[in-house]
Scaffold this motif. Structure first.
Motif, PDB file in Angstrom:
ATOM      1  N   VAL A 157       0.838  -1.205   0.000  1.00 34.93           N
ATOM      2  CA  VAL A 157       0.000   0.000   0.000  1.00 34.93           C
ATOM      3  C   VAL A 157       0.870   1.251   0.000  1.00 34.93           C
ATOM      4  O   VAL A 157       0.575   2.249  -0.671  1.00 34.93           O
ATOM      5  N   ASP A 158       1.957   1.192   0.732  1.00 35.48           N
ATOM      6  CA  ASP A 158       2.834   2.354   0.878  1.00 35.48           C
ATOM      7  C   ASP A 158       3.439   2.793  -0.450  1.00 35.48           C
ATOM      8  O   ASP A 158       3.699   3.980  -0.675  1.00 35.48           O
ATOM      9  N   VAL A 159       3.671   1.849  -1.373  1.00 35.96           N
ATOM     10  CA  VAL A 159       4.330   2.198  -2.637  1.00 35.96           C
ATOM     11  C   VAL A 159       3.417   2.010  -3.842  1.00 35.96           C
ATOM     12  O   VAL A 159       3.877   2.037  -4.990  1.00 35.96           O
ATOM     13  N   ALA A 160       2.116   1.860  -3.624  1.00 36.56           N
ATOM     14  CA  ALA A 160       1.190   1.592  -4.731  1.00 36.56           C
ATOM     15  C   ALA A 160       1.236   2.686  -5.794  1.00 36.56           C
ATOM     16  O   ALA A 160       1.340   2.404  -7.000  1.00 36.56           O
ATOM     17  N   ALA A 161       1.148   3.950  -5.373  1.00 40.12           N
ATOM     18  CA  ALA A 161       1.164   5.052  -6.340  1.00 40.12           C
ATOM     19  C   ALA A 161       2.507   5.125  -7.065  1.00 40.12           C
ATOM     20  O   ALA A 161       2.564   5.407  -8.272  1.00 40.12           O
ATOM     21  N   LEU A 162       3.594   4.864  -6.336  1.00 41.05           N
ATOM     22  CA  LEU A 162       4.921   4.886  -6.946  1.00 41.05           C
ATOM     23  C   LEU A 162       5.029   3.847  -8.051  1.00 41.05           C
ATOM     24  O   LEU A 162       5.618   4.102  -9.107  1.00 41.05           O
ATOM     25  N   LEU A 163       4.448   2.671  -7.847  1.00 45.40           N
ATOM     26  CA  LEU A 163       4.541   1.610  -8.844  1.00 45.40           C
ATOM     27  C   LEU A 163       3.884   2.031 -10.153  1.00 45.40           C
ATOM     28  O   LEU A 163       4.395   1.729 -11.242  1.00 45.40           O
ATOM     29  N   GLY A 164       2.747   2.721 -10.060  1.00 46.56           N
ATOM     30  CA  GLY A 164       2.098   3.201 -11.271  1.00 46.56           C
ATOM     31  C   GLY A 164       3.017   4.115 -12.060  1.00 46.56           C
ATOM     32  O   GLY A 164       3.145   3.998 -13.294  1.00 46.56           O
ATOM     33  N   PHE A 165       3.684   5.014 -11.365  1.00 46.44           N
ATOM     34  CA  PHE A 165       4.628   5.930 -12.000  1.00 46.44           C
ATOM     35  C   PHE A 165       5.779   5.148 -12.638  1.00 46.44           C
ATOM     36  O   PHE A 165       6.196   5.430 -13.769  1.00 46.44           O
ATOM     37  N   LEU A 166       6.276   4.132 -11.919  1.00 49.87           N
ATOM     38  CA  LEU A 166       7.423   3.369 -12.407  1.00 49.87           C
ATOM     39  C   LEU A 166       7.090   2.539 -13.642  1.00 49.87           C
ATOM     40  O   LEU A 166       7.994   2.183 -14.413  1.00 49.87           O
ATOM     41  N   PHE A 167       5.826   2.211 -13.859  1.00 53.49           N
ATOM     42  CA  PHE A 167       5.455   1.461 -15.050  1.00 53.49           C
ATOM     43  C   PHE A 167       5.277   2.369 -16.269  1.00 53.49           C
ATOM     44  O   PHE A 167       5.382   1.900 -17.407  1.00 53.49           O
ATOM     45  N   ILE A 168       5.010   3.651 -16.045  1.00 54.08           N
ATOM     46  CA  ILE A 168       4.858   4.589 -17.154  1.00 54.08           C
ATOM     47  C   ILE A 168       6.217   5.099 -17.642  1.00 54.08           C
ATOM     48  O   ILE A 168       6.448   5.237 -18.850  1.00 54.08           O
ATOM     49  N   VAL A 169       7.127   5.360 -16.708  1.00 55.82           N
ATOM     50  CA  VAL A 169       8.428   5.943 -17.056  1.00 55.82           C
ATOM     51  C   VAL A 169       9.189   5.129 -18.104  1.00 55.82           C
ATOM     52  O   VAL A 169       9.737   5.702 -19.064  1.00 55.82           O
ATOM     53  N   PRO A 170       9.283   3.778 -18.003  1.00 55.83           N
ATOM     54  CA  PRO A 170      10.047   3.049 -19.019  1.00 55.83           C
ATOM     55  C   PRO A 170       9.455   3.139 -20.419  1.00 55.83           C
ATOM     56  O   PRO A 170      10.181   2.986 -21.408  1.00 55.83           O
ATOM     57  N   MET A 171       8.134   3.368 -20.530  1.00 56.57           N
ATOM     58  CA  MET A 171       7.551   3.596 -21.855  1.00 56.57           C
ATOM     59  C   MET A 171       8.196   4.829 -22.491  1.00 56.57           C
ATOM     60  O   MET A 171       8.580   4.825 -23.664  1.00 56.57           O
ATOM     61  N   PHE A 172       8.288   5.883 -21.691  1.00 57.78           N
ATOM     62  CA  PHE A 172       8.861   7.132 -22.177  1.00 57.78           C
ATOM     63  C   PHE A 172      10.334   6.949 -22.542  1.00 57.78           C
ATOM     64  O   PHE A 172      10.808   7.466 -23.558  1.00 57.78           O
ATOM     65  N   CYS A 173      11.067   6.208 -21.721  1.00 60.22           N
ATOM     66  CA  CYS A 173      12.495   5.979 -21.996  1.00 60.22           C
ATOM     67  C   CYS A 173      12.685   5.212 -23.300  1.00 60.22           C
ATOM     68  O   CYS A 173      13.625   5.483 -24.061  1.00 60.22           O
ATOM     69  N   LYS A 174      11.810   4.252 -23.557  1.00 58.72           N
ATOM     70  CA  LYS A 174      11.894   3.481 -24.799  1.00 58.72           C
ATOM     71  C   LYS A 174      11.723   4.373 -26.023  1.00 58.72           C
ATOM     72  O   LYS A 174      12.486   4.291 -26.983  1.00 58.72           O
ATOM     73  N   VAL A 175      10.695   5.219 -25.988  1.00 55.07           N
ATOM     74  CA  VAL A 175      10.432   6.054 -27.156  1.00 55.07           C
ATOM     75  C   VAL A 175      11.523   7.119 -27.319  1.00 55.07           C
ATOM     76  O   VAL A 175      11.867   7.486 -28.455  1.00 55.07           O
ATOM     77  N   ALA A 176      12.081   7.592 -26.230  1.00 61.06           N
ATOM     78  CA  ALA A 176      13.171   8.572 -26.322  1.00 61.06           C
ATOM     79  C   ALA A 176      14.378   7.957 -27.020  1.00 61.06           C
ATOM     80  O   ALA A 176      15.068   8.619 -27.816  1.00 61.06           O
ATOM     81  N   THR A 177      14.640   6.694 -26.739  1.00 59.01           N
ATOM     82  CA  THR A 177      15.750   6.000 -27.394  1.00 59.01           C
ATOM     83  C   THR A 177      15.489   5.845 -28.886  1.00 59.01           C
ATOM     84  O   THR A 177      16.383   6.044 -29.724  1.00 59.01           O
ATOM     85  N   LEU A 178      14.250   5.504 -29.246  1.00 54.88           N
ATOM     86  CA  LEU A 178      13.895   5.349 -30.652  1.00 54.88           C
ATOM     87  C   LEU A 178      13.970   6.674 -31.411  1.00 54.88           C
ATOM     88  O   LEU A 178      14.207   6.701 -32.619  1.00 54.88           O
ATOM     89  N   ASP A 179      13.782   7.780 -30.688  1.00 51.60           N
ATOM     90  CA  ASP A 179      13.830   9.110 -31.316  1.00 51.60           C
ATOM     91  C   ASP A 179      15.224   9.750 -31.250  1.00 51.60           C
ATOM     92  O   ASP A 179      15.368  10.947 -31.521  1.00 51.60           O
ATOM     93  N   ALA A 180      16.216   8.968 -30.887  1.00 46.85           N
ATOM     94  CA  ALA A 180      17.551   9.517 -30.643  1.00 46.85           C
ATOM     95  C   ALA A 180      18.098  10.288 -31.828  1.00 46.85           C
ATOM     96  O   ALA A 180      18.767  11.318 -31.675  1.00 46.85           O
ATOM     97  N   VAL A 181      17.827   9.826 -33.033  1.00 46.12           N
ATOM     98  CA  VAL A 181      18.385  10.473 -34.224  1.00 46.12           C
ATOM     99  C   VAL A 181      17.943  11.922 -34.343  1.00 46.12           C
ATOM    100  O   VAL A 181      18.700  12.786 -34.825  1.00 46.12           O
TER     101      VAL A 181
END
Length: 431
Positions: A286-310
Motif C-alpha cells: 500500500v505504501d508504494v502503490a502510487a509509486l509503482l504506477g509511476f514506475l510502469f509509465i516511465v520506461p515507456m517514455f524511456c523506450k520512445v526517447a531511445t527510438l527518437d535519438a536520431v
C-alpha cells in the motif's frame, strides 16, 4: 525533416518541464509525452505502429517488473522495522546517548536516521520514523524548520546506497550494477552528505538552549516493549549482505525481515508468522502503490526517447558538451534545476534529460548514472516540497514552504556540487 522534428521534440520537452514545475500529474504527463513522441517518431520514420505497441507500451513496463518487485520487498522491510519497534528503539537509545546536549543529540539522531534508511524505503516508513524523531527534536528546543529539514536531509543522505531507490534508477540505466565500482561513490557521497547535514545542524543550533528533559518525558520515548540489543543491527543487514556477500536485494530483505520479526518476538509460532507476514507485506505494498504506477509509465517514455535519438542528435550534436569536467561542473552549478520536478530530477522532467543524454551517447553510463542520481537525491528527495515525505514534514511541523526551502536548499546545493565533482574525479578523469 530530422532537424525539424528534433526542434519540436525539444519544444515539447520544455513544455513538459514547465508542466512538472507547476505540479502537473507525472503519470499522466509521461503517458502523454510517450504518445506524442511516438507519433513524431512514426512521422519521422524511426518507429512503426508495431514498435509503439510492442517495444514502447509492452516491453517498457515488462522490463521494469524486477524493479517493481524489489520496491515492494524494500517497502515491506521498512514496515517490519517500524512495526517491530526497532526503528523506535534505535532513536530512543540515540537520544539517551546524547543526553542534555541538543546539538549533539540532533547530530546523533541524524546519523541514526541515515543508517535506518540505508535499507528502509517508502513514504510510510519516513512518516513512521518521523513521528518519533520530530517530537523529540522539537522537545529538545530545535526550531521547527530546522527539525523538519535536518530529518528529511538525513533520510535523503542514505539514498545514495539504498537498494530500493538504486533499483529504481537501475531500471533506467540497463546494465549498471550495485557493485564496488558504484559503491566507492555511493558510500563516499553518503558520507559527504551526512557530514554536511551534521555541520548544518551545528551551525544552525549554535547557542540554542537545552530542553532534553522534555524529550525524555515525551510519549515517543516510552515504548511499551523494549527491543533486544542485537535486533538493532537489522537496518544494516540488507546492505551488508549485498555489499560484502553479493546477495541480491530480495533474499537480503527476506532474511533481514524474518530476523527482525523473530528477534523481537513477533513470530513465536506458525500462526504468528502467517499473520505478521500478511500484515507487514500488505502495508508495504500500500505504501508504494502510487509509486509503482509511476514506475510502469516511465520506461515507456524511456523506450520512445531511445527510438527518437536520431532527432536529438541532429539538433544537439555540438551543443551538449563532450568534456566530462564541463558536464560535471554544469550539474554542480545548475543543481537547483532539480527542484520542483525540474530537468535535473529523474523523478520529474529529468527523466527526459536522462533519455536525451543517453540517446546522444556522449558519456558512458558509469558517469551519467551518479551524475543524475545526485541532484535527484539532494534537490528532490532532500529539499523539495513536491516530494511526498517532505510535504508531510512541512505539514506536520506547521512551517511554511519558504522556511523549509531556506533551511534545506543552500546546504543541499552544496552537497550536490561536491558530489558532482566527486563523480568527475572517480569516473570522468579517465575519459
Amino acid at each position: 525533416m530530422e532537424f525539424a522534428i528534433g526542434i519540436i521534440l525539444l519544444i515539447t520537452f520544455a513544455v513538459f518541464v514547465v508542466y512538472t514545475v507547476k505540479g502537473g500529474n507525472l503519470m499522466l504527463g509521461f503517458l502523454i509525452m510517450t504518445v506524442l513522441w511516438s507519433v513524431l517518431g512514426m512521422i519521422g520514420g524511426t518507429m512503426s505502429w508495431n514498435d509503439f505497441q510492442v517495444t514502447v507500451l509492452e516491453e517498457g513496463p515488462e522490463g521494469w517488473g524486477s524493479t517493481a518487485v524489489v520496491v515492494i520487498f524494500g517497502s515491506w522491510f521498512g514496515q517490519v522495522l517500524i512495526q517491530t519497534g526497532i526503528a523506535k528503539e534505535l532513536i530512543r537509545k540515540t537520544v539517551e546517548l546524547g543526553g542534555d546536549r541538543p546539538v549533539i543529540t540532533t547530530v546523533l539522531v541524524n546519523i541514526v536516521v541515515c543508517l535506518i534508511f540505508t535499507s528502509t524505503y517508502g513514504a510510510g516508513a519516513v512518516v513512521a520514523v518521523g513521528v518519533i524523531v520530530l517530537p523529540i527534536l522539537l522537545a529538545l528546543g530545535v526550531p521547527k524548520a530546522i527539525a523538519a529539514s535536518s530529518y528529511v536531509m538525513s533520510v535523503g543522505s542514505a539514498m545514495y546506497i539504498n537498494l530500493v531507490l538504486f533499483r529504481q534508477m537501475q531500471g533506467l540505466f540497463p546494465g549498471f550494477e550495485y557493485d564496488a565500482n558504484y559503491l566507492k561513490y555511493g558510500f563516499a557521497a553518503m558520507g559527504i552528505s551526512i557530514v554536511i547535514v551534521s555541520i548544518s545542524t551545528i551551525v544552525k543550533l549554535r547557542g540554542k538552549k537545552s530542553h532534553a528533559w522534555a524529550a525524555q518525558a515525551g510519549p515517543a520515548m516510552q515504548p511499551e516493549t523494549r527491543v533486544p540489543a542485537y535486533a538493532l543491527v537489522t537496518p544494516l543487514i540488507p546492505v551488508v549482505l549485498a555489499v560484502f556477500l553479493n546477495w541480491q536485494p530480495i533474499p537480503a530483505f527476506i532474511v533481514a525481515s524474518f530476523f527482525a520479526l523473530i528477534a523481537t518476538g513477533k513470530i513465536r509460532s506458525y500462526a504468528d508468522a502467517g499473520r505478521e507476514l500478511s500484515k507487514t507485506f500488505y502495508d508495504g505494498v500500500v505504501d508504494v502503490a502510487a509509486l509503482l504506477g509511476f514506475l510502469f509509465i516511465v520506461p515507456m517514455f524511456c523506450k520512445v526517447a531511445t527510438l527518437d535519438a536520431v532527432f536529438f542528435q541532429s539538433v544537439l550534436d555540438g551543443v551538449i558538451p563532450s568534456n566530462a569536467l564541463v558536464i560535471c561542473i554544469a550539474f554542480a552549478v545548475l543543481a537547483p534545476l532539480g527542484l520542483f520536478r525540474g530537468p535535473l530530477t529523474v523523478f520529474g522532467a529529468g527523466t527526459a534529460t536522462m533519455a536525451i543524454l543517453m540517446a546522444l551517447d556522449v558519456f558512458p553510463i558509469a558517469l551519467l548514472f551518479p551524475l543524475l542520481y545526485n541532484p535527484t537525491i539532494t534537490l528532490e528527495l532532500m529539499s523539495c516540497p513536491t516530494q511526498s515525505w517532505n510535504m508531510w514534514a512541512i505539514n506536520y511541523t506547521k512551517i511554511s514552504t519558504k522556511d523549509f526551502l531556506i533551511q534545506g536548499v543552500p546546504w543541499c546545493w552544496l552537497i550536490c556540487a561536491i558530489n558532482s565533482m566527486l563523480v568527475y574525479f572517480l569516473y570522468g578523469m579517465a575519459l
